[in-house]
Design a protein around this motif. Structure first.
Motif, PDB file in Angstrom:
ATOM      1  N   TYR A 301       0.841  -1.211   0.000  1.00  0.00           N
ATOM      2  CA  TYR A 301       0.000   0.000   0.000  1.00  0.00           C
ATOM      3  C   TYR A 301       0.876   1.261   0.000  1.00  0.00           C
ATOM      4  O   TYR A 301       0.621   2.212  -0.748  1.00  0.00           O
ATOM      5  CB  TYR A 301      -0.900  -0.027   1.235  1.00  0.00           C
ATOM      6  CG  TYR A 301      -1.841   1.144   1.385  1.00  0.00           C
ATOM      7  CD1 TYR A 301      -3.072   1.155   0.735  1.00  0.00           C
ATOM      8  CD2 TYR A 301      -1.512   2.222   2.203  1.00  0.00           C
ATOM      9  CE1 TYR A 301      -3.964   2.217   0.894  1.00  0.00           C
ATOM     10  CE2 TYR A 301      -2.381   3.292   2.360  1.00  0.00           C
ATOM     11  CZ  TYR A 301      -3.598   3.282   1.709  1.00  0.00           C
ATOM     12  OH  TYR A 301      -4.476   4.346   1.861  1.00  0.00           O
ATOM     13  N   LYS A 305       0.916   4.121  -2.911  1.00  0.00           N
ATOM     14  CA  LYS A 305       0.575   5.526  -2.656  1.00  0.00           C
ATOM     15  C   LYS A 305       1.768   6.453  -2.904  1.00  0.00           C
ATOM     16  O   LYS A 305       1.581   7.650  -3.138  1.00  0.00           O
ATOM     17  CB  LYS A 305       0.050   5.696  -1.235  1.00  0.00           C
ATOM     18  CG  LYS A 305      -1.259   4.956  -0.974  1.00  0.00           C
ATOM     19  CD  LYS A 305      -2.285   5.241  -2.053  1.00  0.00           C
ATOM     20  CE  LYS A 305      -3.537   4.402  -1.910  1.00  0.00           C
ATOM     21  NZ  LYS A 305      -4.470   4.557  -3.074  1.00  0.00           N
ATOM     22  N   HIS A 308       1.143   6.786  -6.588  1.00  0.00           N
ATOM     23  CA  HIS A 308      -0.156   7.423  -6.842  1.00  0.00           C
ATOM     24  C   HIS A 308      -0.722   7.903  -5.504  1.00  0.00           C
ATOM     25  O   HIS A 308      -1.410   7.150  -4.814  1.00  0.00           O
ATOM     26  CB  HIS A 308      -1.126   6.434  -7.509  1.00  0.00           C
ATOM     27  CG  HIS A 308      -0.578   5.785  -8.745  1.00  0.00           C
ATOM     28  ND1 HIS A 308      -0.402   6.464  -9.924  1.00  0.00           N
ATOM     29  CD2 HIS A 308      -0.124   4.511  -8.964  1.00  0.00           C
ATOM     30  CE1 HIS A 308       0.102   5.655 -10.838  1.00  0.00           C
ATOM     31  NE2 HIS A 308       0.282   4.457 -10.270  1.00  0.00           N
ATOM     32  N   LEU A 310      -2.472   9.232  -2.152  1.00  0.00           N
ATOM     33  CA  LEU A 310      -3.827   9.149  -1.603  1.00  0.00           C
ATOM     34  C   LEU A 310      -4.361  10.561  -1.396  1.00  0.00           C
ATOM     35  O   LEU A 310      -3.707  11.404  -0.783  1.00  0.00           O
ATOM     36  CB  LEU A 310      -3.788   8.409  -0.268  1.00  0.00           C
ATOM     37  CG  LEU A 310      -5.096   8.343   0.523  1.00  0.00           C
ATOM     38  CD1 LEU A 310      -6.106   7.456  -0.191  1.00  0.00           C
ATOM     39  CD2 LEU A 310      -4.831   7.822   1.944  1.00  0.00           C
ATOM     40  N   GLU A 311      -5.554  10.833  -1.903  1.00  0.00           N
ATOM     41  CA  GLU A 311      -6.181  12.138  -1.707  1.00  0.00           C
ATOM     42  C   GLU A 311      -7.155  12.051  -0.533  1.00  0.00           C
ATOM     43  O   GLU A 311      -8.038  11.198  -0.499  1.00  0.00           O
ATOM     44  CB  GLU A 311      -6.904  12.594  -2.971  1.00  0.00           C
ATOM     45  CG  GLU A 311      -5.959  12.867  -4.132  1.00  0.00           C
ATOM     46  CD  GLU A 311      -6.643  13.573  -5.296  1.00  0.00           C
ATOM     47  OE1 GLU A 311      -7.883  13.701  -5.281  1.00  0.00           O
ATOM     48  OE2 GLU A 311      -5.917  14.000  -6.225  1.00  0.00           O
ATOM     49  N   VAL A 312      -6.960  12.938   0.420  1.00  0.00           N
ATOM     50  CA  VAL A 312      -7.779  12.954   1.628  1.00  0.00           C
ATOM     51  C   VAL A 312      -8.320  14.369   1.825  1.00  0.00           C
ATOM     52  O   VAL A 312      -7.547  15.325   1.903  1.00  0.00           O
ATOM     53  CB  VAL A 312      -6.965  12.546   2.875  1.00  0.00           C
ATOM     54  CG1 VAL A 312      -7.875  12.500   4.103  1.00  0.00           C
ATOM     55  CG2 VAL A 312      -6.281  11.206   2.662  1.00  0.00           C
ATOM     56  N   ARG A 326      -2.613  15.429  -0.506  1.00  0.00           N
ATOM     57  CA  ARG A 326      -2.133  14.309  -1.324  1.00  0.00           C
ATOM     58  C   ARG A 326      -0.975  13.662  -0.567  1.00  0.00           C
ATOM     59  O   ARG A 326       0.072  14.270  -0.375  1.00  0.00           O
ATOM     60  CB  ARG A 326      -1.712  14.792  -2.704  1.00  0.00           C
ATOM     61  CG  ARG A 326      -2.854  15.453  -3.462  1.00  0.00           C
ATOM     62  CD  ARG A 326      -2.421  15.980  -4.832  1.00  0.00           C
ATOM     63  NE  ARG A 326      -2.269  14.886  -5.793  1.00  0.00           N
ATOM     64  CZ  ARG A 326      -1.119  14.483  -6.318  1.00  0.00           C
ATOM     65  NH1 ARG A 326       0.019  15.063  -5.931  1.00  0.00           N
ATOM     66  NH2 ARG A 326      -1.067  13.493  -7.198  1.00  0.00           N
ATOM     67  N   GLN A 328       1.770  10.526   0.318  1.00  0.00           N
ATOM     68  CA  GLN A 328       2.564   9.404  -0.163  1.00  0.00           C
ATOM     69  C   GLN A 328       2.929   8.486   1.006  1.00  0.00           C
ATOM     70  O   GLN A 328       2.549   8.736   2.156  1.00  0.00           O
ATOM     71  CB  GLN A 328       3.824   9.925  -0.850  1.00  0.00           C
ATOM     72  CG  GLN A 328       3.546  10.746  -2.096  1.00  0.00           C
ATOM     73  CD  GLN A 328       4.832  11.245  -2.735  1.00  0.00           C
ATOM     74  OE1 GLN A 328       5.580  12.016  -2.141  1.00  0.00           O
ATOM     75  NE2 GLN A 328       5.099  10.786  -3.959  1.00  0.00           N
ATOM     76  N   LEU A 332       2.200   8.566   5.115  1.00  0.00           N
ATOM     77  CA  LEU A 332       1.301   7.597   5.729  1.00  0.00           C
ATOM     78  C   LEU A 332       1.998   6.735   6.784  1.00  0.00           C
ATOM     79  O   LEU A 332       1.324   6.115   7.613  1.00  0.00           O
ATOM     80  CB  LEU A 332       0.688   6.709   4.644  1.00  0.00           C
ATOM     81  CG  LEU A 332      -0.197   7.472   3.636  1.00  0.00           C
ATOM     82  CD1 LEU A 332      -0.490   6.615   2.418  1.00  0.00           C
ATOM     83  CD2 LEU A 332      -1.483   7.927   4.290  1.00  0.00           C
ATOM     84  N   GLY A 357      -9.785   1.628   3.623  1.00  0.00           N
ATOM     85  CA  GLY A 357     -10.381   2.883   3.185  1.00  0.00           C
ATOM     86  C   GLY A 357     -11.021   3.705   4.277  1.00  0.00           C
ATOM     87  O   GLY A 357     -11.692   4.709   3.978  1.00  0.00           O
ATOM     88  N   LEU A 359     -10.628   6.423   6.653  1.00  0.00           N
ATOM     89  CA  LEU A 359      -9.653   7.510   6.783  1.00  0.00           C
ATOM     90  C   LEU A 359      -9.919   8.418   7.975  1.00  0.00           C
ATOM     91  O   LEU A 359      -9.326   9.495   8.084  1.00  0.00           O
ATOM     92  CB  LEU A 359      -9.656   8.350   5.496  1.00  0.00           C
ATOM     93  CG  LEU A 359      -9.407   7.592   4.195  1.00  0.00           C
ATOM     94  CD1 LEU A 359      -9.426   8.558   3.018  1.00  0.00           C
ATOM     95  CD2 LEU A 359      -8.097   6.823   4.232  1.00  0.00           C
TER      96      LEU A 359
END
Length: 522
Positions: A301, A305, A308, A310-312, A326, A328, A332, A357, A359
């Motif tokens: 994961y 990320k 690509h 992760l948008e939160v 955004r 990475q 995270l 998923g 968040l």
């Protein structure tokens, strides 16, 4: 550019938040540790003698930094020392000191001197909580601020740096502007401090060690014990090397060896600590059943990320407008690095939430980034120490390799400050011996948390080769600075037992009772 940020690995060795408080008048008393205070002759003008070389002084103060709960007897005052010891008629500085009287009616004659980590953290906020410190059952307990920190005079604050940290963490910030943002902050902070007449070259580990030795001499303490945590264990090592005569024993909680180049290893230490935790989860039947193959899934994961992000989306606390971050893998990974000993058992559960998923925890953490910038307390001290003692010894080839070594957190630099920042700060490199291991036969207890990624247990284990009377305890399933774990004071109990009998390994049932974490499953 990576500095003291919220997301990503946090390169702060116990840099604590500080609140300003004022308190009642200090209570004067006479004990084995403090009876000499009565005999100290203070210059009426607080300055150096006109006819002799300057002598350090301890000046009792009625105004304290914090309100101390009733029932605890103490003396509060300021140690006055030279800012630059090579200039006997130069500027003096003042360092706050609490001397807490033992609860024993027959206290042992050797007090404990305590200073916290950092660099740049304040020791003084510990003062209101002396009722919880077991050490006072046998001895006096002395808190000393490190020069340049929040309650010292002067205080090397750096609000410009805090503003830069705040700005860099906002979701609309362009990472390409990071270098120039922090370079401007360092320039502004340096200019402000030097304009106030502060000699930044005098704010380092050696000077702090000399301050503590001056306090011991001024109070005429025949023997004392040292309790240090994280960064301040470097202070202990300098004291053991340069001023060993009066030191009876030393506890180093989460040691940072002089010989270690922290900036070259911090990312690898982080990944090793995460791996140890996830291995323990996989070895626990209940944890493995609840979160199967967690390490493999989590690392996959993080790699995904990193490629690509992760948008939160998080509502701004003031405007209510949704702000999108955004993230990475290097961001995270804080699901682990932001945990404490009291919450580390929840990390597999939180990782599993993230993979599924959920968040909510991440959104709560991101909301904190909108809180106003702080005062930059002690940041100037941190810059002076790091740029004089760590930066000059760094191998930037290794730092570059470490930055790209782990695809899970690719581009996460292990360096606390970029070279450009230390070039701006412009302090002198310390002598080479400050990056070399000390040798000593003073009794030492080294304490670690098993999952500590900031000062990992292998560092302390390596120190034992040169410390002939040392013992090493690793608290299974714990993280950084075990003696400050108020949920389970076992490490404090062990440290206190060592101060009572420093010639042998503490034998405490509480340590033997500690096993693997009881992982949260739902």
């Amino acid at each position: 550019m990576r500095s003291v940020i919220v997301l990503g690995i946090i390169p702060v060795l116990c840099l604590l938040a500080v609140n300003v408080q004022s308190g009642p008048e200090g209570q004067f008393f006479a004990t084995t540790a403090t009876e000499a205070v009565d005999k100290i002759v203070l210059d009426s003008d607080g300055g150096a003698s006109k006819n002799t070389a300057f002598q350090p002084k301890f000046k009792v103060s009625k105004k304290t930094t914090h309100k101390i709960p009733p029932g605890q007897q103490f003396t509060f005052g300021y140690l006055e020392v030279l800012e630059n010891r090579s200039r006997p008629k130069g500027r003096t500085i003042e360092i706050p000191v609490y001397i807490f009287q033992s609860r024993s009616t027959d206290p042992k004659p050797d007090p404990i001197i305590y200073t916290v980590g950092g660099p740049g953290a304040s020791t003084m906020p510990s003062a209101p909580y002396m009722n919880y410190y077991q050490y006072l059952d046998e001895r006096d307990f002395i808190l000393i601020e490190q020069r340049g920190n929040y309650y010292a005079k002067p205080h090397l604050d750096c609000p410009e740096w805090s503003k830069a940290v705040y700005t860099s963490n906002l979701p609309d910030f362009d990472p390409g502007e990071s270098d120039s943002l922090f370079e401007r902050a360092a320039k502004a902070c340096r200019q402000q401090l030097t304009a106030a007449g502060i000699d930044l070259n005098q704010y380092n580990t050696n000077a702090i060690a000399a301050d503590i030795n001056d306090l011991v001499e001024v109070l005429d303490i025949e023997q004392y014990n040292l309790l240090t945590i994280s960064y301040s264990t470097k202070i202990a090592q300098v004291l053991m090397r340069d001023y060993p005569r009066r030191i009876r024993s030393v506890v180093m909680d989460s040691p940072l060896p002089l010989a270690v180049n922290y900036d070259e290893e911090s990312v690898g230490n982080l990944l090793r600590s995460v791996g140890a935790l996830l291995y323990d989860c996989a070895s626990d039947p209940a944890c493995e059943a609840a979160f199967p193959d967690l390490k493999e899934r989590f690392y996959r994961y993080l790699r995904e990320k990193t490629r690509h992000p992760l948008e939160v989306s998080v509502p701004h606390p003031q405007s209510g407008k949704l702000e999108t971050f955004r993230l990475q893998g290097k961001d995270l990974i804080t699901v682990f690095s932001s945990a404490s000993t009291g919450t580390v058992n929840e990390v597999p559960y939180e990782i599993n939430k993230l993979l599924n998923g959920d968040l909510r925890s991440l959104q709560e953490q991101l909301s904190a980034l909108f809180e106003p910038a702080g005062s930059g307390a002690g940041m100037g001290m941190r810059l002076s120490v790091w740029c004089a003692e760590e930066y000059p010894f760094n191998d930037y080839g290794r730092i570059k390799a470490e930055t790209n070594r782990f695809p899970e957190v690719a581009s996460l630099s292990p360096a606390v400050f970029d070279a450009s920042i230390c070039d701006i700060w412009g302090v002198e490199k310390v002598p080479d011996q400050e990056n070399q291991a000390i040798r000593s036969d003073i009794p030492v207890l080294l304490i670690n948390g098993e999952y500590d990624n900031e000062t990992p247990p292998q560092w302390a284990a390596a120190m034992q080769e040169n410390l002939s009377n040392s013992y090493h305890l690793i608290f299974k399933g714990w993280m950084h600075t075990p003696t400050t774990n108020w949920g389970n004071p076992c490490a404090m109990e062990v440290a206190n037992a060592f101060f009572n009998t420093p010639t042998e390994m503490p034998d405490n049932p509480c340590f033997e009772a500690i096993g693997n974490p009881k992982f949260k499953l739902e």
